[in-house]
Design a protein around this motif. Structure first.
Motif, PDB file in Angstrom:
ATOM      1  N   ALA A 138       0.831  -1.208   0.000  1.00 40.30           N
ATOM      2  CA  ALA A 138       0.000   0.000   0.000  1.00 40.30           C
ATOM      3  C   ALA A 138       0.862   1.254   0.000  1.00 40.30           C
ATOM      4  O   ALA A 138       0.574   2.232  -0.702  1.00 40.30           O
ATOM      5  N   LEU A 139       1.939   1.209   0.790  1.00 34.53           N
ATOM      6  CA  LEU A 139       2.859   2.348   0.883  1.00 34.53           C
ATOM      7  C   LEU A 139       3.522   2.620  -0.458  1.00 34.53           C
ATOM      8  O   LEU A 139       3.567   3.767  -0.930  1.00 34.53           O
ATOM      9  N   LEU A 140       4.024   1.563  -1.099  1.00 32.91           N
ATOM     10  CA  LEU A 140       4.673   1.702  -2.409  1.00 32.91           C
ATOM     11  C   LEU A 140       3.706   2.238  -3.468  1.00 32.91           C
ATOM     12  O   LEU A 140       4.048   3.120  -4.247  1.00 32.91           O
ATOM     13  N   LEU A 141       2.486   1.696  -3.462  1.00 36.61           N
ATOM     14  CA  LEU A 141       1.475   2.109  -4.436  1.00 36.61           C
ATOM     15  C   LEU A 141       1.115   3.574  -4.235  1.00 36.61           C
ATOM     16  O   LEU A 141       1.087   4.358  -5.191  1.00 36.61           O
ATOM     17  N   GLY A 142       0.820   3.948  -2.974  1.00 37.22           N
ATOM     18  CA  GLY A 142       0.452   5.326  -2.672  1.00 37.22           C
ATOM     19  C   GLY A 142       1.558   6.309  -3.001  1.00 37.22           C
ATOM     20  O   GLY A 142       1.306   7.389  -3.560  1.00 37.22           O
ATOM     21  N   MET A 143       2.791   5.935  -2.658  1.00 35.36           N
ATOM     22  CA  MET A 143       3.932   6.805  -2.965  1.00 35.36           C
ATOM     23  C   MET A 143       4.122   6.946  -4.470  1.00 35.36           C
ATOM     24  O   MET A 143       4.370   8.048  -4.970  1.00 35.36           O
ATOM     25  N   GLY A 144       4.000   5.826  -5.196  1.00 36.62           N
ATOM     26  CA  GLY A 144       4.158   5.869  -6.647  1.00 36.62           C
ATOM     27  C   GLY A 144       3.134   6.781  -7.301  1.00 36.62           C
ATOM     28  O   GLY A 144       3.488   7.660  -8.101  1.00 36.62           O
ATOM     29  N   ILE A 145       1.859   6.600  -6.946  1.00 40.27           N
ATOM     30  CA  ILE A 145       0.787   7.433  -7.509  1.00 40.27           C
ATOM     31  C   ILE A 145       0.985   8.890  -7.109  1.00 40.27           C
ATOM     32  O   ILE A 145       0.860   9.806  -7.928  1.00 40.27           O
ATOM     33  N   GLY A 146       1.285   9.109  -5.820  1.00 37.46           N
ATOM     34  CA  GLY A 146       1.462  10.467  -5.304  1.00 37.46           C
ATOM     35  C   GLY A 146       2.604  11.206  -5.973  1.00 37.46           C
ATOM     36  O   GLY A 146       2.488  12.393  -6.307  1.00 37.46           O
ATOM     37  N   ILE A 147       3.727  10.518  -6.193  1.00 41.12           N
ATOM     38  CA  ILE A 147       4.886  11.133  -6.849  1.00 41.12           C
ATOM     39  C   ILE A 147       4.537  11.558  -8.275  1.00 41.12           C
ATOM     40  O   ILE A 147       4.890  12.654  -8.717  1.00 41.12           O
ATOM     41  N   VAL A 148       3.816  10.681  -8.989  1.00 40.11           N
ATOM     42  CA  VAL A 148       3.441  10.996 -10.375  1.00 40.11           C
ATOM     43  C   VAL A 148       2.477  12.187 -10.408  1.00 40.11           C
ATOM     44  O   VAL A 148       2.651  13.115 -11.213  1.00 40.11           O
ATOM     45  N   ILE A 149       1.468  12.191  -9.529  1.00 38.62           N
ATOM     46  CA  ILE A 149       0.505  13.299  -9.490  1.00 38.62           C
ATOM     47  C   ILE A 149       1.202  14.605  -9.094  1.00 38.62           C
ATOM     48  O   ILE A 149       0.935  15.660  -9.668  1.00 38.62           O
ATOM     49  N   ARG A 150       2.094  14.526  -8.115  1.00 42.57           N
ATOM     50  CA  ARG A 150       2.839  15.719  -7.665  1.00 42.57           C
ATOM     51  C   ARG A 150       3.652  16.339  -8.806  1.00 42.57           C
ATOM     52  O   ARG A 150       3.868  17.549  -8.846  1.00 42.57           O
ATOM     53  N   ASN A 151       4.077  15.504  -9.739  1.00 43.25           N
ATOM     54  CA  ASN A 151       4.884  15.976 -10.859  1.00 43.25           C
ATOM     55  C   ASN A 151       4.082  16.174 -12.140  1.00 43.25           C
ATOM     56  O   ASN A 151       4.635  16.199 -13.244  1.00 43.25           O
ATOM     57  N   GLY A 152       2.765  16.288 -11.972  1.00 44.55           N
ATOM     58  CA  GLY A 152       1.916  16.723 -13.074  1.00 44.55           C
ATOM     59  C   GLY A 152       1.325  15.654 -13.954  1.00 44.55           C
ATOM     60  O   GLY A 152       0.792  15.961 -15.024  1.00 44.55           O
ATOM     61  N   GLY A 153       1.374  14.393 -13.523  1.00 45.11           N
ATOM     62  CA  GLY A 153       0.817  13.320 -14.339  1.00 45.11           C
ATOM     63  C   GLY A 153      -0.169  12.474 -13.563  1.00 45.11           C
ATOM     64  O   GLY A 153      -0.641  12.850 -12.500  1.00 45.11           O
ATOM     65  N   ALA A 154      -0.483  11.305 -14.092  1.00 46.31           N
ATOM     66  CA  ALA A 154      -1.379  10.340 -13.444  1.00 46.31           C
ATOM     67  C   ALA A 154      -1.029   8.949 -13.953  1.00 46.31           C
ATOM     68  O   ALA A 154      -0.448   8.810 -15.038  1.00 46.31           O
ATOM     69  N   LEU A 155      -1.377   7.935 -13.161  1.00 46.80           N
ATOM     70  CA  LEU A 155      -1.086   6.548 -13.547  1.00 46.80           C
ATOM     71  C   LEU A 155      -2.342   5.755 -13.883  1.00 46.80           C
ATOM     72  O   LEU A 155      -2.252   4.608 -14.287  1.00 46.80           O
ATOM     73  N   ASP A 156      -3.485   6.363 -13.695  1.00 45.21           N
ATOM     74  CA  ASP A 156      -4.738   5.620 -13.837  1.00 45.21           C
ATOM     75  C   ASP A 156      -5.823   6.587 -14.280  1.00 45.21           C
ATOM     76  O   ASP A 156      -5.809   7.763 -13.890  1.00 45.21           O
ATOM     77  N   GLY A 157      -6.777   6.062 -15.065  1.00 47.62           N
ATOM     78  CA  GLY A 157      -7.873   6.894 -15.531  1.00 47.62           C
ATOM     79  C   GLY A 157      -8.655   7.546 -14.408  1.00 47.62           C
ATOM     80  O   GLY A 157      -9.079   8.707 -14.522  1.00 47.62           O
ATOM     81  N   THR A 158      -8.834   6.841 -13.308  1.00 44.31           N
ATOM     82  CA  THR A 158      -9.587   7.421 -12.189  1.00 44.31           C
ATOM     83  C   THR A 158      -8.795   8.524 -11.485  1.00 44.31           C
ATOM     84  O   THR A 158      -9.396   9.393 -10.848  1.00 44.31           O
ATOM     85  N   ASP A 159      -7.465   8.496 -11.601  1.00 43.54           N
ATOM     86  CA  ASP A 159      -6.665   9.615 -11.077  1.00 43.54           C
ATOM     87  C   ASP A 159      -7.026  10.893 -11.824  1.00 43.54           C
ATOM     88  O   ASP A 159      -7.091  11.977 -11.230  1.00 43.54           O
ATOM     89  N   VAL A 160      -7.242  10.767 -13.131  1.00 46.62           N
ATOM     90  CA  VAL A 160      -7.635  11.913 -13.957  1.00 46.62           C
ATOM     91  C   VAL A 160      -8.978  12.455 -13.479  1.00 46.62           C
ATOM     92  O   VAL A 160      -9.142  13.665 -13.262  1.00 46.62           O
ATOM     93  N   LEU A 161      -9.954  11.550 -13.287  1.00 46.76           N
ATOM     94  CA  LEU A 161     -11.273  11.964 -12.795  1.00 46.76           C
ATOM     95  C   LEU A 161     -11.169  12.597 -11.417  1.00 46.76           C
ATOM     96  O   LEU A 161     -11.823  13.603 -11.126  1.00 46.76           O
ATOM     97  N   ALA A 162     -10.332  12.005 -10.557  1.00 45.92           N
ATOM     98  CA  ALA A 162     -10.166  12.512  -9.193  1.00 45.92           C
ATOM     99  C   ALA A 162      -9.573  13.922  -9.203  1.00 45.92           C
ATOM    100  O   ALA A 162      -9.979  14.777  -8.397  1.00 45.92           O
ATOM    101  N   LEU A 163      -8.622  14.177 -10.092  1.00 43.63           N
ATOM    102  CA  LEU A 163      -8.039  15.518 -10.203  1.00 43.63           C
ATOM    103  C   LEU A 163      -9.088  16.539 -10.654  1.00 43.63           C
ATOM    104  O   LEU A 163      -9.131  17.664 -10.138  1.00 43.63           O
ATOM    105  N   LEU A 164      -9.949  16.139 -11.588  1.00 42.51           N
ATOM    106  CA  LEU A 164     -11.027  17.020 -12.054  1.00 42.51           C
ATOM    107  C   LEU A 164     -12.028  17.296 -10.935  1.00 42.51           C
ATOM    108  O   LEU A 164     -12.461  18.440 -10.745  1.00 42.51           O
TER     109      LEU A 164
END
Length: 199
Positions: free
Chosen positions: A121-147
């Protein structure tokens, strides 16, 4: 001259973010292929849907990840801009390649221990968080969540978790109540880490 300088700053800033996006995507792939999937756990979002379809249909997870995320990259392009579409495409591509490579190797971390699940869970959360923090996303729902996060008072982590409730209902059917419950707890930890890392 001013335009050239601003373009140079923009390009250098993007260049600095690319290694972080790659690192975050690889961390997420390791969490999925090395820890979560071998222990019968499921992720949320398009990744979760891909995992379910991979389990039912026997298709490669990496291929499903790439195909199912394409519409959301286009959505990101329309509402969040070209740069977001590029960084998201990069993150998803690295995630796809990384999971494809890791799929080849037999699982070596199995046991459903609390520590193992927490690390996943820690690795997954950190991975997603790092990508979002740097202006991207790893999953379609991340895009929806940002909107959703831009338009409401919900955080990105809260939005991701809310969107994915139905995914875990499928997990209940596929993996039983124990697997679904542990998946929900794991994903709750991961989305909490997402909010911590991205801020």
């Amino acid at each position: 001259m001013k335009f050239k300088n601003s373009y140079k700053i923009y390009f250098l800033d993007l260049l600095m973010k690319i290694p972080w996006i790659i690192s975050g995507a690889i961390m997420a792939a390791i969490s999925l292929e090395v820890i979560l999937i071998p222990n019968g756990l499921i992720d949320g979002g398009i990744t979760g849907v891909s995992m379910i379809l991979s389990e039912i249909l026997g298709y490669s997870l990496s291929v499903l990840l790439f195909i199912l995320n394409i519409p959301f990259v286009l959505l990101g392009y329309i509402f969040l801009g070209k740069r977001f579409a590029f960084t998201t495409s990069l993150g998803i591509t690295v995630l796809t390649i990384s999971t494809g490579i890791l799929e080849v190797f037999p699982p070596f971390l199995k046991g459903n221990s609390i520590l193992l699940i927490f690390i996943g869970a820690l690795l997954l959360g950190m991975g997603i968080g790092i990508v979002i923090r740097n202006g991207g996303a790893l999953d379609g729902t991340d895009v929806l969540a940002l909107l959703i996060s831009d338009k409401t008072s919900y955080t990105v982590g809260e939005s991701i978790f809310a969107i994915n409730i139905f995914i875990f209902l499928f997990a209940f059917i596929l993996f039983g109540w124990k697997g679904a419950l542990i998946s929900i707890i794991t994903y709750f930890i991961a989305t909490t880490i997402v909010d911590i890392v991205r801020t």
